[in-house]
Design a protein around this motif. Structure first.
Motif, PDB file in Angstrom:
ATOM      1  N   LEU A  12      -5.058  17.431  -8.116  1.00 13.19           N
ATOM      2  CA  LEU A  12      -5.712  17.009  -6.878  1.00 13.19           C
ATOM      3  C   LEU A  12      -5.249  15.593  -6.486  1.00 13.19           C
ATOM      4  CD1 LEU A  12      -7.869  18.076  -4.910  1.00 13.19           C
ATOM      5  CD2 LEU A  12      -9.599  16.892  -6.279  1.00 13.19           C
ATOM      6  N   ALA A  13      -5.169  14.726  -7.484  1.00 10.68           N
ATOM      7  CA  ALA A  13      -4.728  13.346  -7.223  1.00 10.68           C
ATOM      8  C   ALA A  13      -3.290  13.337  -6.699  1.00 10.68           C
ATOM      9  CB  ALA A  13      -4.847  12.502  -8.485  1.00 10.68           C
ATOM     10  N   ALA A  14      -2.412  14.123  -7.336  1.00 13.67           N
ATOM     11  CA  ALA A  14      -1.009  14.166  -6.891  1.00 13.67           C
ATOM     12  C   ALA A  14      -0.935  14.627  -5.442  1.00 13.67           C
ATOM     13  CB  ALA A  14      -0.198  15.098  -7.795  1.00 13.67           C
ATOM     14  N   GLY A  15      -1.660  15.684  -5.117  1.00 12.02           N
ATOM     15  CA  GLY A  15      -1.631  16.226  -3.750  1.00 12.02           C
ATOM     16  C   GLY A  15      -2.174  15.238  -2.739  1.00 12.02           C
ATOM     17  N   ALA A  62       0.836  -1.207   0.000  1.00 16.36           N
ATOM     18  CA  ALA A  62       0.000   0.000   0.000  1.00 16.36           C
ATOM     19  C   ALA A  62       0.871   1.257   0.000  1.00 16.36           C
ATOM     20  CB  ALA A  62      -0.935  -0.010   1.212  1.00 16.36           C
ATOM     21  N   ARG A  63       1.962   1.221   0.779  1.00 15.48           N
ATOM     22  CA  ARG A  63       2.886   2.362   0.807  1.00 15.48           C
ATOM     23  C   ARG A  63       3.522   2.584  -0.571  1.00 15.48           C
ATOM     24  NH1 ARG A  63       5.680   0.138   5.361  1.00 15.48           N
ATOM     25  NH2 ARG A  63       4.243   0.560   7.047  1.00 15.48           N
ATOM     26  N   THR A  64       3.981   1.486  -1.160  1.00 16.60           N
ATOM     27  CA  THR A  64       4.605   1.584  -2.489  1.00 16.60           C
ATOM     28  C   THR A  64       3.609   2.157  -3.501  1.00 16.60           C
ATOM     29  OG1 THR A  64       6.008  -0.312  -2.024  1.00 16.60           O
ATOM     30  CG2 THR A  64       5.713   0.238  -4.333  1.00 16.60           C
ATOM     31  N   SER A  65       2.385   1.642  -3.479  1.00  9.40           N
ATOM     32  CA  SER A  65       1.369   2.073  -4.450  1.00  9.40           C
ATOM     33  C   SER A  65       1.037   3.546  -4.281  1.00  9.40           C
ATOM     34  CB  SER A  65       0.086   1.259  -4.269  1.00  9.40           C
ATOM     35  OG  SER A  65       0.344  -0.081  -4.524  1.00  9.40           O
ATOM     36  N   ARG A  66       0.930   3.974  -3.021  1.00  7.10           N
ATOM     37  CA  ARG A  66       0.596   5.383  -2.756  1.00  7.10           C
ATOM     38  C   ARG A  66       1.662   6.300  -3.354  1.00  7.10           C
ATOM     39  NH1 ARG A  66       1.583   9.367   0.925  1.00  7.10           N
ATOM     40  NH2 ARG A  66       2.972   8.200   2.295  1.00  7.10           N
ATOM     41  N   LEU A  67       2.911   5.953  -3.136  1.00  2.00           N
ATOM     42  CA  LEU A  67       3.995   6.789  -3.663  1.00  2.00           C
ATOM     43  C   LEU A  67       4.040   6.760  -5.193  1.00  2.00           C
ATOM     44  CD1 LEU A  67       6.802   5.883  -1.101  1.00  2.00           C
ATOM     45  CD2 LEU A  67       5.660   8.094  -1.354  1.00  2.00           C
ATOM     46  N   LEU A  68       3.845   5.570  -5.763  1.00  2.98           N
ATOM     47  CA  LEU A  68       3.871   5.471  -7.229  1.00  2.98           C
ATOM     48  C   LEU A  68       2.752   6.304  -7.843  1.00  2.98           C
ATOM     49  CD1 LEU A  68       4.667   1.674  -7.913  1.00  2.98           C
ATOM     50  CD2 LEU A  68       6.164   3.623  -8.297  1.00  2.98           C
ATOM     51  N   LEU A  69       1.540   6.150  -7.299  1.00  2.00           N
ATOM     52  CA  LEU A  69       0.409   6.909  -7.847  1.00  2.00           C
ATOM     53  C   LEU A  69       0.631   8.414  -7.701  1.00  2.00           C
ATOM     54  CD1 LEU A  69      -2.815   4.969  -6.777  1.00  2.00           C
ATOM     55  CD2 LEU A  69      -2.077   5.505  -9.095  1.00  2.00           C
ATOM     56  N   GLY A  70       1.089   8.821  -6.527  1.00  2.00           N
ATOM     57  CA  GLY A  70       1.324  10.251  -6.297  1.00  2.00           C
ATOM     58  C   GLY A  70       2.338  10.806  -7.278  1.00  2.00           C
ATOM     59  N   LEU A  71       3.428  10.065  -7.508  1.00  2.00           N
ATOM     60  CA  LEU A  71       4.473  10.555  -8.411  1.00  2.00           C
ATOM     61  C   LEU A  71       4.019  10.554  -9.870  1.00  2.00           C
ATOM     62  CD1 LEU A  71       7.766   9.101  -6.902  1.00  2.00           C
ATOM     63  CD2 LEU A  71       7.077  11.480  -7.021  1.00  2.00           C
ATOM     64  N   PRO A 118       0.563  13.060   3.549  1.00  2.00           N
ATOM     65  CA  PRO A 118       0.067  12.176   4.607  1.00  2.00           C
ATOM     66  C   PRO A 118      -1.321  12.650   5.029  1.00  2.00           C
ATOM     67  CG  PRO A 118       1.796  13.624   5.427  1.00  2.00           C
ATOM     68  CD  PRO A 118       1.639  13.934   3.987  1.00  2.00           C
ATOM     69  N   LEU A 119      -2.282  11.724   5.095  1.00  2.00           N
ATOM     70  CA  LEU A 119      -3.666  12.137   5.318  1.00  2.00           C
ATOM     71  C   LEU A 119      -4.290  11.482   6.537  1.00  2.00           C
ATOM     72  CD1 LEU A 119      -5.133  11.997   1.719  1.00  2.00           C
ATOM     73  CD2 LEU A 119      -4.521  14.009   3.016  1.00  2.00           C
ATOM     74  N   THR A 120      -5.327  12.125   7.028  1.00  2.00           N
ATOM     75  CA  THR A 120      -6.137  11.517   8.085  1.00  2.00           C
ATOM     76  C   THR A 120      -7.075  10.495   7.446  1.00  2.00           C
ATOM     77  OG1 THR A 120      -7.854  13.153   7.794  1.00  2.00           O
ATOM     78  CG2 THR A 120      -6.118  13.679   9.387  1.00  2.00           C
ATOM     79  N   LEU A 168      -8.829  10.072   3.493  1.00  2.00           N
ATOM     80  CA  LEU A 168      -8.529   8.917   2.635  1.00  2.00           C
ATOM     81  C   LEU A 168      -9.652   8.702   1.630  1.00  2.00           C
ATOM     82  CD1 LEU A 168      -7.053   6.250   5.078  1.00  2.00           C
ATOM     83  CD2 LEU A 168      -5.901   7.412   3.208  1.00  2.00           C
ATOM     84  N   VAL A 169     -10.868   9.004   2.035  1.00  2.00           N
ATOM     85  CA  VAL A 169     -12.017   8.848   1.131  1.00  2.00           C
ATOM     86  C   VAL A 169     -11.836   9.748  -0.086  1.00  2.00           C
ATOM     87  CG1 VAL A 169     -14.523   9.118   0.938  1.00  2.00           C
ATOM     88  CG2 VAL A 169     -13.522   8.259   3.056  1.00  2.00           C
ATOM     89  N   ALA A 170     -11.347  10.968   0.146  1.00  2.00           N
ATOM     90  CA  ALA A 170     -11.125  11.906  -0.963  1.00  2.00           C
ATOM     91  C   ALA A 170     -10.065  11.349  -1.920  1.00  2.00           C
ATOM     92  CB  ALA A 170     -10.682  13.255  -0.422  1.00  2.00           C
ATOM     93  N   ARG A 171      -9.053  10.714  -1.332  1.00  2.00           N
ATOM     94  CA  ARG A 171      -7.980  10.125  -2.136  1.00  2.00           C
ATOM     95  C   ARG A 171      -8.553   9.096  -3.125  1.00  2.00           C
ATOM     96  NH1 ARG A 171      -3.154   7.740   1.413  1.00  2.00           N
ATOM     97  NH2 ARG A 171      -2.294   9.840   1.451  1.00  2.00           N
TER      98      ARG A 171
END
Lengths: 138, 261
Positions: free
Chosen positions: B177-180, B76-85, B185-187, B191-194
């Motif tokens: 918005l997706a990148a941000g 999940a951590r890896t995916s979050r960073l990949l998607l954000g980048l 780091p989110l509450t 996460l729902v917005a993400r």
């Protein structure tokens, strides 16, 4: 190495490749659409608005060749990345193809063009990106 | 899927992963997949699309996550960073590095010249088939020095201009918005917005963009970040995956255009 750092490794690789891609678009005219920088759908600097024109010369011969299906991938690579290496690969393949067909081909010239569109009017204009001359070994 | 020496082992390993849980959870299998995809990128350079690179990073991420006690959270951590980048670099290109994106030229010319958008341009942009053909003539450069006695004109009705405006700034806004959201780091509430932004991105973008492969990969990356009790979210991602499939297989714009005509 902590677990969190391992999780970040693929993202680090992505960032390094993407940063390299940005440099390559400036230094080697790589199309922003390719190369792992995620520049797709951001610019018109891409095929089909980049295209090659190929000219073959030999004694008693000087003509422009259309890109044949067998050379489409090499031509596409040269359009996307008009580096010496890609253009030489294409030129060598053109010479080899002409020789297979019994046609003389001593020199190949490859022009890589880009169509640019004016802001507002969208009026198109061709712009020469790169000219490459190749002389086949006798 | 690349040359035979990549395609054959790639299919074989994927098949083994599908029929055996042990193979599916073997880091060596995923590392091999990552290497094979990377070999494809190398051999076919510079032709491969960006999602092929992303697929290689993702397989590498799975291989590494499987080495740890809690692979799900690691992945999940890896995916979050990949998607954000991915979204951050897409925004960088559109907002800063491509002047022809910001002034609307990219979507105006692409919508008019790419056959895959011709139904959408007629349906939403309000152009007729004849106007579209004349626009394509207009956008074809003449040989140097040539001039036509009756040069074609560019037809850009208000509906088409609005389509270009919405496509240009809507895409940029949703990607920013997706990148941000994916990099910050989110509450738990945010996460729902993400997830909402990814679902919105896929449901709107892939209705028009002919790159379903990228969409499916984005959905998979986002799906693995769902927590075990996020059943509704998982179902929404699977439904969106199916929707992207339908977008790519059903010529909805063409059917709507024929229905109207």
């Amino acid at each position: 190495m902590r677990e969190r750092s391992w999780a970040a490794l693929p993202a680090v690789v992505l960032a390094v490749v993407a940063a390299t891609q940005i440099v390559m678009t400036e230094v080697q005219m790589l199309s922003p659409w390719k190369g792992g920088g995620f520049g797709m759908f951001s610019t018109l600097d891409e095929r089909p608005f980049r295209y090659v024109r190929m000219f073959v010369r030999a004694p008693e011969r000087s003509e422009e060749l259309a890109v044949p299906p067998s050379l489409e991938d090499l031509a596409a690579s040269a359009e996307i990345l008009p580096s010496d290496r890609q253009l030489e690969r294409l030129a060598r393949a053109v010479v080899a193809r002409e020789h297979r067909r019994g046609q003389p081909a001593d020199q190949v010239r490859i022009d890589v063009w880009r169509v640019e569109f004016a802001p507002g009017s969208l009026a198109p204009r061709d712009h020469l990106l790169r000219r490459y001359e190749f002389r086949a070994a006798p | 899927m690349g040359p035979w020496f990549v395609r054959a082992p790639l299919l074989l390993l994927s098949m083994l992963g599908l029929i055996s849980g042990a193979w599916l959870r073997a880091p060596a299998v995923w590392l091999s997949l990552a290497v094979l995809v990377a070999v494809r990128v190398f051999v076919e350079w510079p032709l491969p699309d960006n999602h092929i690179y992303l697929l290689a990073y993702w397989c590498l991420g799975v291989a590494m996550a499987l080495r740890f006690a809690d692979p799900a959270s690691q992945l999940a951590r890896t995916s979050r960073l990949l998607l954000g980048l991915v979204f951050a670099f897409a925004v960088l290109w559109k907002a800063a590095l491509s002047p022809d994106y910001r002034d609307g030229r990219f979507f105006a010319v692409t919508l008019l010249t790419d056959d895959r958008f011709s139904d959408v341009v007629q349906l939403i942009g309000g152009l007729t088939d004849a106007q579209l053909r004349e626009n394509r003539e207009y956008l074809t450069p003449l040989p140097e020095g040539a001039e036509l006695l009756a040069p074609p004109v560019l037809h850009a009705p208000p509906r088409f201009r609005l389509l270009v405006l919405v496509a240009t700034w809507g895409t940029l806004a949703i990607e920013a918005l997706a990148a941000g959201l994916w990099l910050a780091p989110l509450t738990r509430r945010l996460l729902v917005a993400r997830h909402a932004v990814i679902l919105l991105f896929c449901l709107t973008t892939y209705a028009f963009a002919p790159v379903a492969g990228f969409g499916w990969l984005v959905i998979v990356l986002a799906l693995v970040t769902c927590l075990p009790d996020d059943r509704l979210l998982r179902a929404l991602y699977i439904a969106t995956y199916a929707m992207v499939l339908l977008y790519s297989e059903v010529p909805w714009a063409s059917l709507a255009l024929s229905g109207l005509g």
